[in-house]
Design a protein around this motif. Structure first.
Motif, PDB file in Angstrom:
ATOM      1  N   ALA A 141      36.408  -1.365 -74.608  1.00 53.60           N
ATOM      2  CA  ALA A 141      35.514  -0.361 -74.817  1.00 53.60           C
ATOM      3  C   ALA A 141      34.792  -0.368 -76.255  1.00 53.60           C
ATOM      4  O   ALA A 141      33.679  -0.205 -76.311  1.00 53.60           O
ATOM      5  CB  ALA A 141      35.695   0.709 -74.185  1.00 53.60           C
ATOM      6  N   PHE A 142      35.791  -0.251 -77.327  1.00 56.57           N
ATOM      7  CA  PHE A 142      35.175  -0.068 -78.529  1.00 56.57           C
ATOM      8  C   PHE A 142      34.288  -1.295 -79.093  1.00 56.57           C
ATOM      9  O   PHE A 142      33.253  -1.268 -79.757  1.00 56.57           O
ATOM     10  CB  PHE A 142      36.366   0.250 -79.385  1.00 56.57           C
ATOM     11  CG  PHE A 142      35.886   0.288 -81.128  1.00 56.57           C
ATOM     12  CD1 PHE A 142      35.379   1.289 -81.454  1.00 56.57           C
ATOM     13  CD2 PHE A 142      36.210  -1.012 -81.633  1.00 56.57           C
ATOM     14  CE1 PHE A 142      35.070   1.369 -82.988  1.00 56.57           C
ATOM     15  CE2 PHE A 142      35.708  -1.049 -83.024  1.00 56.57           C
ATOM     16  CZ  PHE A 142      35.234   0.039 -83.584  1.00 56.57           C
ATOM     17  N   LYS A 143      35.052  -2.453 -78.571  1.00 56.29           N
ATOM     18  CA  LYS A 143      34.208  -3.513 -79.009  1.00 56.29           C
ATOM     19  C   LYS A 143      33.002  -3.985 -78.471  1.00 56.29           C
ATOM     20  O   LYS A 143      32.223  -4.626 -78.805  1.00 56.29           O
ATOM     21  CB  LYS A 143      35.142  -5.029 -78.929  1.00 56.29           C
ATOM     22  CG  LYS A 143      36.441  -4.912 -79.795  1.00 56.29           C
ATOM     23  CD  LYS A 143      37.634  -5.766 -79.153  1.00 56.29           C
ATOM     24  CE  LYS A 143      37.196  -7.226 -79.214  1.00 56.29           C
ATOM     25  NZ  LYS A 143      38.414  -7.815 -78.847  1.00 56.29           N
ATOM     26  N   GLY A 144      32.992  -3.216 -77.256  1.00 58.01           N
ATOM     27  CA  GLY A 144      31.537  -3.527 -76.455  1.00 58.01           C
ATOM     28  C   GLY A 144      30.652  -2.420 -76.986  1.00 58.01           C
ATOM     29  O   GLY A 144      29.520  -2.387 -76.139  1.00 58.01           O
ATOM     30  N   ASP A 145      31.051  -1.498 -77.743  1.00 57.71           N
ATOM     31  CA  ASP A 145      30.131  -0.530 -78.334  1.00 57.71           C
ATOM     32  C   ASP A 145      30.074   0.686 -77.277  1.00 57.71           C
ATOM     33  O   ASP A 145      28.703   1.380 -77.087  1.00 57.71           O
ATOM     34  CB  ASP A 145      28.554  -1.165 -78.663  1.00 57.71           C
ATOM     35  CG  ASP A 145      27.791  -0.126 -79.603  1.00 57.71           C
ATOM     36  OD1 ASP A 145      28.546   1.047 -80.073  1.00 57.71           O
ATOM     37  OD2 ASP A 145      26.683  -0.168 -79.904  1.00 57.71           O
ATOM     38  N   GLN A 146      30.996   0.926 -76.641  1.00 58.48           N
ATOM     39  CA  GLN A 146      30.895   2.068 -75.812  1.00 58.48           C
ATOM     40  C   GLN A 146      31.659   3.297 -76.186  1.00 58.48           C
ATOM     41  O   GLN A 146      31.544   4.451 -75.874  1.00 58.48           O
ATOM     42  CB  GLN A 146      31.592   1.699 -74.414  1.00 58.48           C
ATOM     43  CG  GLN A 146      31.008   0.712 -73.466  1.00 58.48           C
ATOM     44  CD  GLN A 146      29.771   0.865 -73.359  1.00 58.48           C
ATOM     45  OE1 GLN A 146      29.198   1.795 -72.866  1.00 58.48           O
ATOM     46  NE2 GLN A 146      28.670  -0.089 -73.830  1.00 58.48           N
ATOM     47  N   ILE A 147      32.533   2.784 -77.564  1.00 60.26           N
ATOM     48  CA  ILE A 147      33.103   3.978 -78.302  1.00 60.26           C
ATOM     49  C   ILE A 147      32.838   3.665 -79.721  1.00 60.26           C
ATOM     50  O   ILE A 147      32.482   2.560 -80.024  1.00 60.26           O
ATOM     51  CB  ILE A 147      34.589   3.878 -78.104  1.00 60.26           C
ATOM     52  CG1 ILE A 147      35.087   4.030 -76.496  1.00 60.26           C
ATOM     53  CG2 ILE A 147      35.271   4.845 -78.840  1.00 60.26           C
ATOM     54  CD1 ILE A 147      34.498   5.368 -75.986  1.00 60.26           C
ATOM     55  N   ASP A 148      32.495   4.818 -80.430  1.00 54.63           N
ATOM     56  CA  ASP A 148      32.236   4.939 -81.919  1.00 54.63           C
ATOM     57  C   ASP A 148      33.386   4.468 -82.938  1.00 54.63           C
ATOM     58  O   ASP A 148      33.316   3.991 -83.955  1.00 54.63           O
ATOM     59  CB  ASP A 148      31.437   5.831 -82.210  1.00 54.63           C
ATOM     60  CG  ASP A 148      30.104   6.214 -81.619  1.00 54.63           C
ATOM     61  OD1 ASP A 148      29.285   5.017 -81.472  1.00 54.63           O
ATOM     62  OD2 ASP A 148      29.761   7.001 -80.758  1.00 54.63           O
ATOM     63  N   TRP A 149      34.460   5.193 -82.601  1.00 53.33           N
ATOM     64  CA  TRP A 149      35.434   5.328 -83.659  1.00 53.33           C
ATOM     65  C   TRP A 149      36.978   5.190 -82.916  1.00 53.33           C
ATOM     66  O   TRP A 149      37.074   5.811 -81.687  1.00 53.33           O
ATOM     67  CB  TRP A 149      35.593   6.619 -84.157  1.00 53.33           C
ATOM     68  CG  TRP A 149      36.815   7.114 -85.172  1.00 53.33           C
ATOM     69  CD1 TRP A 149      38.017   7.322 -84.680  1.00 53.33           C
ATOM     70  CD2 TRP A 149      36.735   7.115 -86.520  1.00 53.33           C
ATOM     71  NE1 TRP A 149      38.574   7.672 -85.750  1.00 53.33           N
ATOM     72  CE2 TRP A 149      38.043   7.558 -86.797  1.00 53.33           C
ATOM     73  CE3 TRP A 149      35.587   6.866 -87.600  1.00 53.33           C
ATOM     74  CZ2 TRP A 149      38.313   7.542 -88.194  1.00 53.33           C
ATOM     75  CZ3 TRP A 149      36.006   6.894 -88.880  1.00 53.33           C
ATOM     76  CH2 TRP A 149      37.393   7.277 -89.140  1.00 53.33           C
ATOM     77  N   ARG A 150      37.817   4.397 -83.622  1.00 56.44           N
ATOM     78  CA  ARG A 150      39.187   4.666 -83.071  1.00 56.44           C
ATOM     79  C   ARG A 150      40.200   4.582 -84.095  1.00 56.44           C
ATOM     80  O   ARG A 150      40.036   3.733 -85.064  1.00 56.44           O
ATOM     81  CB  ARG A 150      39.460   3.370 -81.955  1.00 56.44           C
ATOM     82  CG  ARG A 150      39.255   2.097 -82.396  1.00 56.44           C
ATOM     83  CD  ARG A 150      39.583   1.017 -81.258  1.00 56.44           C
ATOM     84  NE  ARG A 150      40.795   0.475 -81.139  1.00 56.44           N
ATOM     85  CZ  ARG A 150      41.767   0.949 -80.295  1.00 56.44           C
ATOM     86  NH1 ARG A 150      41.309   1.447 -79.182  1.00 56.44           N
ATOM     87  NH2 ARG A 150      42.913   0.310 -80.081  1.00 56.44           N
ATOM     88  N   SER A 151      41.673   4.928 -83.859  1.00 51.45           N
ATOM     89  CA  SER A 151      42.295   4.960 -84.960  1.00 51.45           C
ATOM     90  C   SER A 151      43.376   3.881 -83.978  1.00 51.45           C
ATOM     91  O   SER A 151      43.663   3.934 -82.905  1.00 51.45           O
ATOM     92  CB  SER A 151      43.162   6.258 -84.814  1.00 51.45           C
ATOM     93  OG  SER A 151      42.495   7.276 -85.438  1.00 51.45           O
ATOM     94  N   GLU A 152      43.850   2.808 -84.939  1.00 54.71           N
ATOM     95  CA  GLU A 152      44.625   1.893 -84.210  1.00 54.71           C
ATOM     96  C   GLU A 152      46.096   1.934 -84.561  1.00 54.71           C
ATOM     97  O   GLU A 152      46.577   1.953 -85.837  1.00 54.71           O
ATOM     98  CB  GLU A 152      44.032   0.426 -84.945  1.00 54.71           C
ATOM     99  CG  GLU A 152      44.797  -0.930 -84.238  1.00 54.71           C
ATOM    100  CD  GLU A 152      44.794  -0.823 -82.648  1.00 54.71           C
ATOM    101  OE1 GLU A 152      45.791  -0.573 -82.423  1.00 54.71           O
ATOM    102  OE2 GLU A 152      43.657  -1.104 -82.317  1.00 54.71           O
TER     103      GLU A 152
END
Length: 625
Positions: free
Chosen positions: A285-296
């Motif tokens: 979802a992050f890679k698809g620009d559905q999420i702006d920020w993530r901690s990995e």
């Protein structure tokens, strides 16, 4: 040390944190003059900011307001009531709607300033503390925050939440002593942390919880609910889809928007949280620009999963932030309430079975280091042999602790080669034999009863199965019968609360000033308390004594020595098999946000608290708001 408000709000699900490194060694706070009022509290000396300060140094006081940020939460939720423990609450996603009496400064160690409270007073012996509420503090319905709200909140948390019941158990009375003053009296003098601990009390509206909902039913502070709660913070719940998403909107007429501790913070118009049951789906979802920020949190993902066009085009930024605030113990945790784990030789044997070096190479791309202390990453971590000051403390419990505490430095077995693995296996089997076990037909059995040695490795995150499955064959080489089981988050939480497990993975965050929370982590009283963080089940008089020595340390040097002494004893009991740590927080973000030029030393990324939406950057990434 008191845990931050955000950690407290997450602690019902056994909050964990990554380790942080710090070498600051300031002096302890001097007691305030009797009846004196102050705007801030510090365990380490004078506060940095004067009473008339305009804003924290690490914020942009002119940060623009506006924009939307989309964030993730893993799992689901079925409750908005933060008082109720043992359910899957939306606590991590809605903590911005709540406020405490104080707020932590991100550029000072163990320092808090008034938020709902404007002033604090406590006597020289720390036997009580009085908080004076701000006259302008209001609930979202416009009613003032009152001492009655504070009293109601403390009593509710103590009654319905096991963690908070333990955390605030030293408060014997709480009473209104002035129009806006509320006094907390403690069960004994000398506990330097208690004024700050009660300052982190999250305050709830008494009139709301004692009122009726839209259907006319009287609300129950001890029950779960999906009714959006009344609060006082900079955000409120705008909309939600149960178990799937929550949208928070900035309160335009928020009472505290101009007080110094809030200037430059809470800049987004909306915070949108999407819940994912699977971390892999959340990454996509992050890679698809559905999420702006993530901690990995996955070393594998950090090494392999961020090679996609937006990263190469610099529309997505990868950045690591140093952790300087805390240490940590993350480990495979034994439930020593069960007979098979009561012998420390059995527990140590399982450490010999753990080939961290090979796991780090195969699974983690060599990114981690092995944990060798309960206070890993801080100056509080023990190493080598005890110092003279530590020895004086340890002598008080000499006959009650493992003798190795005095004679050897604790180390973990080292694997990584076939020769080391064989040697570790032999030593593990020797320990098991000395503990009363033997191999029969390639199975480890109790030589006294003939019962096979069986254990279950329990988890709730499917992505962690690879770690458990890596550990499983090594244990089986010792003849153990091993089952790996992954359950949903709610079942996992319920099993932990009822102590229904053999081995789990857990972590304990440690501040730079350990104190009262150590009772909750390792104290005898917490061992049988459902919901406590003494998952191991430790009941040990010597450890209890060392915990008290930490809590009532007389100065910084005394605290360091007492903490190292406690660390040594915990390590040599082999209560856990230590895992690994990483000194930074890995983050990925779509490049559409601004931040202060100088980030707070103890704030990690501090996202989204002090960041803001940058419309110019956002336009270059294909988004306008």
């Amino acid at each position: 040390m008191p845990i931050s408000r955000r950690q407290l709000l997450r602690s019902g699900a056994y909050a964990a944190s990554l380790p942080l490194l710090n070498s600051v060694r300031p002096a302890f706070a001097a007691p305030a003059p009797a009846d004196a009022w102050t705007h801030g509290l510090s365990l380490f000396g004078e506060v940095k900011y004067p009473s008339n300060f305009s804003h924290f140094d690490y914020v942009n006081p002119s940060a623009p307001k506006g924009g939307v940020v989309r964030l993730t939460s893993i799992g689901t939720y079925d409750n908005f009531n933060i008082v109720v423990a043992g359910v899957k609450g939306a606590i991590g996603s809605i903590n911005q709607i709540y406020e405490a009496l104080t707020v932590s400064a991100l550029d000072e160690v163990s320092t808090q300033y008034g938020l709902l409270a404007e002033a604090i007073s406590y006597p020289a012996d720390f036997s009580s503390v009085t908080y004076r509420l701000r006259h302008e503090a209001k609930w979202h319905d416009g009613k003032p925050v009152t001492p009655e709200d504070v009293i109601f909140s403390l009593n509710a948390f103590k009654k319905y939440h096991p963690f908070y019941s333990a955390y605030y158990r030293h408060v014997t009375t709480v009473e209104k002593v002035g129009e806006r003053d509320v006094k907390f009296t403690f069960d004994a003098p000398g506990n330097r942390e208690l004024p700050q601990i009660v300052g982190q009390l999250v305050v709830l509206p008494k009139h709301y919880w004692e009122g009726t909902d839209a259907s006319g039913k009287v609300r129950d502070i001890g029950a779960t609910t999906l009714e959006p709660p009344l609060a006082s913070g900079p955000y409120k719940i705008k909309s939600f889809v149960p178990g799937r998403s929550i949208v928070l909107e900035r309160v335009k007429d928020y009472w505290g928007r101009e007080i110094a501790v809030n200037v430059g913070r809470d800049n987004f118009d909306e915070l949108r949280y999407e819940y994912f049951r699977d971390t892999t789906v959340a990454l996509e979802a992050f890679k698809g620009d559905q999420i702006d920020w993530r901690s990995e949190n996955s070393a594998k993902n950090w090494a392999t999963a961020y090679d996609f066009p937006a990263v190469k085009e610099k529309r997505v930024v990868l950045e690591e932030f140093a952790n300087r605030t805390m240490g940590i113990m993350q480990a495979f945790v034994f439930n020593i309430r069960r007979d098979k784990f009561k012998d420390p030789r059995v527990r140590r044997a399982m450490n010999y079975a753990f080939d961290f070096e090979e796991m780090n190479r195969q699974i983690f791309f060599g990114q981690y280091t092995r944990i060798a202390s309960y206070f890993e990453g801080t100056e509080l971590a023990s190493s080598g042999l005890p110092s003279e000051r530590e020895l004086k403390i340890l002598e008080t419990v000499r006959d009650q602790v493992p003798p190795e505490v005095f004679t050897a430095a604790y180390t973990n077995p080292v694997g990584g080669s076939s020769e080391n693995v064989r040697s570790n296996l032999r030593e593990g089997l020797r320990l098991l034999k000395s503990a009363g076990y033997e191999i029969k037909e390639r199975k480890l059995v109790d030589s006294r009863t003939g019962a096979p040695f069986e254990l279950e490795l329990l988890a709730y995150d499917p992505n962690f199965e690879r770690v458990l499955l890596f550990f499983k064959p090594s244990l089986e080489r010792m003849g153990m019968t091993v089952t790996v089981r992954t359950v949903d988050a709610t079942q996992y939480e319920n099993r932990l609360r009822s102590w229904d497990f053999d081995v789990v993975v857990n972590s304990w965050p440690e501040s730079l000033s350990p104190g009262n929370e150590q009772r909750e982590f390792w104290g005898s009283q917490a061992a049988d308390m459902p919901g406590s963080r003494n998952l191991i089940g430790i009941k040990d008089a010597a450890i209890d004594k060392l915990i008290e020595r930490v809590i009532f340390a007389t100065d910084r040097e005394d605290l360091v020595a007492a903490t190292k002494a406690l660390d040594r004893v915990l390590l040599w009991h082999n209560f856990v098999v230590p895992q690994w740590t990483y000194g930074k927080t890995r983050t990925a973000r779509w490049d559409r946000f601004g931040r202060p030029a100088e980030m707070p030393k103890y704030g990690m990324s501090a996202f989204p608290d002090i960041w803001w939406f940058d419309a110019e950057k956002a336009g270059k990434t294909g988004r306008r708001s």
